[in-house]
Design an enzyme around this catalytic site. Structure first.
Site, PDB file in Angstrom:
ATOM      1  N   GLY A  11       8.767  43.903   0.728  1.00 24.06           N
ATOM      2  CA  GLY A  11       9.106  45.327   0.576  1.00 24.06           C
ATOM      3  C   GLY A  11      10.608  45.503   0.438  1.00 24.06           C
ATOM      4  NE  ARG A  72       4.415  44.111   0.302  1.00 25.28           N
ATOM      5  CZ  ARG A  72       5.300  44.220   1.286  1.00 25.28           C
ATOM      6  NH1 ARG A  72       5.805  43.134   1.846  1.00 25.28           N
ATOM      7  NH2 ARG A  72       5.675  45.392   1.711  1.00 25.28           N
ATOM      8  CG  ASP A 103       6.834  39.634   8.973  1.00 24.98           C
ATOM      9  OD1 ASP A 103       6.911  40.314   7.930  1.00 24.98           O
ATOM     10  OD2 ASP A 103       5.853  39.698   9.743  1.00 24.98           O
ATOM     11  CB  THR A 126      11.986  44.570   6.623  1.00 23.95           C
ATOM     12  OG1 THR A 126      10.893  45.448   6.955  1.00 23.95           O
ATOM     13  CG2 THR A 126      12.474  43.919   7.903  1.00 23.95           C
ATOM     14  CG  ASP A 128       8.257  47.490   8.361  1.00 25.43           C
ATOM     15  OD1 ASP A 128       8.273  48.679   7.985  1.00 25.43           O
ATOM     16  OD2 ASP A 128       7.530  46.620   7.844  1.00 25.43           O
ATOM     17  CG  ASP A 130       8.687  43.908  11.261  1.00 23.05           C
ATOM     18  OD1 ASP A 130       9.673  43.632  10.551  1.00 23.05           O
ATOM     19  OD2 ASP A 130       7.522  43.858  10.840  1.00 23.05           O
ATOM     20  NE  ARG A 172       4.205  44.534   6.594  1.00 25.25           N
ATOM     21  CZ  ARG A 172       3.556  44.445   5.432  1.00 25.25           C
ATOM     22  NH1 ARG A 172       2.269  44.203   5.415  1.00 25.25           N
ATOM     23  NH2 ARG A 172       4.188  44.597   4.298  1.00 25.25           N
TER      24      ARG A 172
HETATM   25  O1  F6P Z   1       7.440  46.192   5.085  1.00 25.72           O
HETATM   26  C1  F6P Z   1       7.881  47.402   4.598  1.00 25.72           C
HETATM   27  C2  F6P Z   1       6.722  48.307   4.338  1.00 25.72           C
HETATM   28  O2  F6P Z   1       7.207  49.496   3.745  1.00 25.72           O
HETATM   29  C3  F6P Z   1       5.840  48.635   5.551  1.00 25.72           C
HETATM   30  O3  F6P Z   1       6.404  49.635   6.370  1.00 25.72           O
HETATM   31  C4  F6P Z   1       4.558  49.033   4.891  1.00 25.72           C
HETATM   32  O4  F6P Z   1       3.458  48.829   5.741  1.00 25.72           O
HETATM   33  C5  F6P Z   1       4.498  48.111   3.716  1.00 25.72           C
HETATM   34  O5  F6P Z   1       5.818  47.714   3.428  1.00 25.72           O
HETATM   35  C6  F6P Z   1       3.893  48.700   2.460  1.00 25.72           C
HETATM   36  O6  F6P Z   1       3.854  47.689   1.522  1.00 25.72           O
HETATM   37  P1  F6P Z   1       3.547  47.945  -0.007  1.00 25.72           P
HETATM   38  O7  F6P Z   1       4.662  48.742  -0.582  1.00 25.72           O
HETATM   39  O8  F6P Z   1       3.443  46.581  -0.596  1.00 25.72           O
HETATM   40  O9  F6P Z   1       2.259  48.699  -0.032  1.00 25.72           O
END
Ligand code: F6P
Length: 337
Positions: A11, A72, A103, A126, A128, A130, A172
């Site tokens: 992300g 991803r 992570d 990130t 998050d 986290d 997340r």
């Molecule tokens: O890791 C960052 C994040 O925005 C999280 O807060 C969220 O759960 C996830 O990515 C969403 O991922 P994507 O944009 O691939 O749906």
């Protein structure tokens, strides 16, 4: 001469561009060439090569997202894919790789280290927040600002109409955005993954009903972390509406939280960590994340960033629980440092 490669992975987070700038400019001063691969690990495998030069870095720091693109890429867990990436990096004569991500990206870096001999440095990027081993990650502060501003707007209409809103924020599996957004937006309640036990529907409904009696002319805002309530924010709003007899509105903030210009805090953090990453490479470090602890730059073994949970600050959880005036039965946070 060393040649460093940079990727942004997973992300995207506001501040990633400022971090790339710091890496490119610091390396340039040391006579080191920097190249990028677009779309993270996928770009290494597919050879989406992009030379990076300080001349191109002048207008990037203020932009959100990542100009190097991200992705991803679950395929990277496969041995052959990581081996392909190692071959590509060798073909380009890369001696060090900087991975800016979260992570999942660091797990990818640890996996790659099994098949590639070069230095690998992680930089926490990130929204998050986290990752263990760093007090803060690039993008978190901006995401909280963005969430707070959005919630402030909801608050104005909610207050005008004396309405109840359940606002879902990202994170997340972590409650950092939820907690900081709840405090800064003066929310009436919060539901975060770290709360143990989790608030139950009857308690939430009771709180809303009590608030309606005490303050019938006022708004009431619940902050809900994503991936927590079965069926998400819409299901919770519907159940609460049934249980209270008061219409509860669902408002997922979604990807709005990930975009936007990085705030000053994120730009400064990103530049600090980018510069430190190049120093770490020059000193021979590898398989570490460059983080910030108590205002000091630290190097943390990559696996310790994702093998451990990062707890919320209990003083901040208690601050919100004390101020929101809502008596959830538990005030405990998970203690899993
Ligand atoms: O890791 C960052 C994040 O925005 C999280 O807060 C969220 O759960 C996830 O990515 C969403 O991922 P994507 O944009 O691939 O749906």
């Amino acid at each position: 001469m060393k040649r460093i490669a940079v990727i942004t992975s997973g992300g995207d987070a506001p501040g990633m561009n400022a971090c790339i700038r710091a890496i490119v400019n610091t390396a340039y001063q040391e006579g080191i060439e920097v190249v990028g691969f677009r779309h993270g690990y996928r770009g290494i495998v597919d050879n989406l090569f992009q030379p990076l030069h300080p001349d191109d870095m002048r207008l990037v720091s203020q932009r959100g997202g990542t100009f190097l693109k991200s992705a991803r890429y679950p395929e990277f867990r496969e041995v052959e894919t990581a081996q392909k990436a190692a071959t590509q990096l060798n073909n380009h004569d890369i001696s060090a790789l900087v991975v800016i991500g979260g992570d999942g990206s660091f797990r990818g870096a640890a996996h790659l280290a099994n098949y590639w001999q070069g230095q690998i440095i992680g930089i926490p990027g990130t929204i998050d927040n986290d990752l263990a081993g760093t007090d803060i990650t690039i993008g978190f502060a901006t995401a909280v600002d963005t969430a707070m501003e959005a919630i402030d707007r909801v608050r104005e209409t909610a207050e005008a109409m004396a309405r109840v809103f359940i606002i879902e924020v990202m994170g997340r599996q972590a409650g950092f955005i939820g907690l900081h957004a709840a405090i800064s937006s003066a929310a009436e309640a919060m539901i975060l993954p770290e709360m143990d036990p989790q608030p139950k529907l009857p308690e939430l409904a009771d709180n809303i009903k009590q608030a309606r009696v005490a303050f019938p002319d006022s708004s009431y805002i619940v902050i809900l972390s994503e991936n927590l309530w079965p069926g998400g924010v819409h299901a919770l709003a519907e159940s609460l509406t049934k249980a209270t007899g008061v219409t509860c509105h669902a408002c997922p903030l979604g990807h709005i939280q990930r975009g936007g210009r990085p705030n000053a805090q994120d730009r400064i953090l990103a530049m600090q960590l980018g510069q430190a990453a190049v120093s770490a490479i020059l000193e021979g470090s590898s398989d570490v994340m460059i983080g910030l602890e108590n205002e000091h730059v630290v190097e943390v073994p990559l696996h310790l960033t994702f093998d451990r949970d990062k707890p919320l600050a209990p003083r901040l959880v208690n601050l919100q629980l004390g101020l929101q005036g809502v008596n959830f039965t538990s005030k405990k946070v998970r203690k899993n440092a």
